[in-house]
Design an enzyme around this catalytic site. Structure first.
Site, PDB file in Angstrom:
ATOM      1  N   CYS A 130      37.501  37.428  13.584  1.00  0.00           N
ATOM      2  CA  CYS A 130      37.540  37.534  15.049  1.00  0.00           C
ATOM      3  C   CYS A 130      37.414  36.173  15.718  1.00  0.00           C
ATOM      4  O   CYS A 130      38.013  35.936  16.756  1.00  0.00           O
ATOM      5  CB  CYS A 130      36.435  38.460  15.531  1.00  0.00           C
ATOM      6  SG  CYS A 130      34.810  37.951  14.950  1.00  0.00           S
ATOM      7  N   GLU A 187      31.728  44.083  20.984  1.00  0.00           N
ATOM      8  CA  GLU A 187      32.070  42.813  20.333  1.00  0.00           C
ATOM      9  C   GLU A 187      33.557  42.894  20.017  1.00  0.00           C
ATOM     10  O   GLU A 187      33.953  43.552  19.043  1.00  0.00           O
ATOM     11  CB  GLU A 187      31.247  42.638  19.044  1.00  0.00           C
ATOM     12  CG  GLU A 187      29.753  42.530  19.282  1.00  0.00           C
ATOM     13  CD  GLU A 187      29.329  41.184  19.874  1.00  0.00           C
ATOM     14  OE1 GLU A 187      30.043  40.193  19.651  1.00  0.00           O
ATOM     15  OE2 GLU A 187      28.291  41.138  20.550  1.00  0.00           O
TER      16      GLU A 187
END
Ligand code: NAD
Length: 435
Positions: A243, A209
């Protein structure tokens, strides 16, 4: 701690000792839920100590979201874990055919610092739900939270089920040399490559990720007041250290100035020009990131903001007029700076976005279905929203994950269960008939 021995004990717990049957998994998920809800204040205080994140932001983005994910798994895990009967084939007639979901065994979860509770516990929920045991390594850049998670996991779990390894890159690399059965990494593309190389040595499957430059695209027909509010909210939440934060904005040239005015207005409504790190705004995590962000502001055309305070590691939400070749457009910003680039035609804008690596998220602001379809069909990206930012991350029914340099694999809800388990096919026959 002898992690090498621990990994063997954790594997044994899954297979020989049968400590992760579905009823046990439910017990562990409930334990994790109690751990989080009983220690909500302790955990949020630790995040605040690390980088001054306001209590409400920590509660909503770390505690609430984690509890929501546990509840989702508690509700569904029994059904997900059942073997599914599938149709047989003529070549093996007569037979019964099943897909079982099997855990991997002992999994390693490495987390980043920016949501230091959520991004370590949310994968852990998936790992436990799918019947694994786990070693989790929180980020050393949020040391108070890392220590808090360590002591709580130690109090609530046996190490053969869940254990915490604290430390930085060296600890991480030592763990990566061990024969874990699955690695789940959240962090930068730079470290993602290191993790994948190490995993290749052991032939361990990985989920990565990662991050990247996630654009918000504001088309000519967009409702500018609402778009500006939602973009500035996504950019200032956690001071842009998210993010899936909108990294930069692409705005049709006909509405550029009006959009900027609405952004200024939105910031004023949120903060009334009174930024209080720890109360209504988040600090930059450390001096290195603070200096990096301040450097990015050099030689830019600031449209609003630009104030900084070294002592408090404060960077005011700042909007700059930018071009594709500017320094600020090279890497993920990961801070409260929003470069806004004007565009004239959709074709050219799409070509420019596709010159950068595929982003983790993308946000479209428009009610024009054709425009929405063009962006979704012609630009590869992880996931995103139409007419909002970052909130797709909080829906357990939606998969979160990147593509290309922004990551591989996905998780949340059922996608986590699938990520932390594998399908095992079984074809079952009787001795009779024997064609
Ligand atoms: P990072 O890659 O620097 O660190 C992540 C983890 O890797 C930490 O636990 C760290 O100790 C470990 N690590 C650091 N150097 C290492 C090395 N040489 N070898 C092995 N392990 C090492 O990332 P960060 O600064 O903590 O987080 C920011 C990045 O993470 C951004 O790129 C952001 O976009 C990304 N991110 C992605 C998601 C997502 O869900 N996709 C979520 C949050 C953050």
């Amino acid at each position: 701690m002898n992690y090498s021995q621990l990994v063997q004990q954790q594997k044994k717990a899954v297979w020989e000792d049968q400590l992760t049957t579905v009823s046990k998994r439910i017990e562990y998920l409930k334990t994790l839920r109690t751990l989080v809800s009983d220690n909500e204040k302790k955990l949020c205080d630790a995040v605040s100590e690390d980088f001054g994140k306001p209590y409400f932001e920590s509660f909503s983005s770390e505690i609430y979201t984690t509890v929501q994910e546990v509840d989702y798994h508690l509700k569904n895990v029994t059904e997900w874990a059942k073997p599914k009967s599938v149709r047989g084939s003529v070549t093996a007639f007569p037979s019964k055919n099943y897909i079982y979901r099997r855990p991997f065994g002992s999994v390693l979860i490495i987390g980043p610092w920016n949501y230091p509770i959520l991004l370590i516990l949310q994968p852990l929920i998936g790992a436990l739900s799918a019947g694994n045991t786990a070693v989790i390594k929180p980020s050393e850049m949020a040391p108070a939270t890392s220590a808090c998670i360590n002591s709580l996991i130690d109090e609530y779990f046996d190490p053969e089920i869940v254990s915490v390894a604290e430390g930085g890159a060296e600890t991480s690399q030592h763990l990566l040399s061990l024969p874990f059965d699955k690695i789940f990494f959240t962090g930068s593309p730079r470290v993602g490559k290191i993790v994948m190389k190490a995993a290749a040595e052991q032939l361990t499957p990985v989920t990565l990720e990662l991050g990247g430059k996630s654009p918000a695209i504001i088309h000519e027909d967009a409702n500018l007041e609402v778009s500006a509010k939602r973009i500035m909210w996504g950019k200032t939440f956690n001071a842009g250290q998210t993010c899936v934060a909108p990294d930069y904005a692409l705005v049709h040239e006909n509405i550029y100035d009006t959009f900027i005015d609405h952004c200024k207005h939105a910031l004023n409504t949120f903060f009334e020009n009174d930024y209080k790190p720890g109360v209504n705004y988040t600090q930059i995590v450390n001096d290195d990131h603070f200096s990096r962000l301040r450097e990015l502001l050099k030689n830019t055309e600031i449209l609003t903001g630009g104030n900084t305070d070294t002592e408090r590691r404060f960077i005011e939400p700042t909007i700059v007029r930018a071009g594709w070749k500017d320094e600020i457009m090279k890497d993920e910003i990961f801070g409260p700076l929003l470069p806004v680039i004007p565009y004239k035609d959709t074709d050219g804008m799409i070509r420019q976005v596709n010159r950068l690596p595929p982003p983790l998220a993308l946000y479209i602001f428009s009610e024009d279905n054709n425009f929405q379809d063009r962006i979704m069909n012609e630009i590869p990206f992880g996931g995103g929203c139409i007419n909002d930012t970052i909130v797709h991350f909080a829906n357990p029914n939606l998969a979160v994950g990147g593509v290309g340099k922004s990551g591989m694999g996905s998780y949340h809800g059922k996608f986590s269960f699938d990520t932390f388990s594998r399908p095992q096919s079984i074809l079952k026959k009787q001795y009779w008939p024997d064609p």
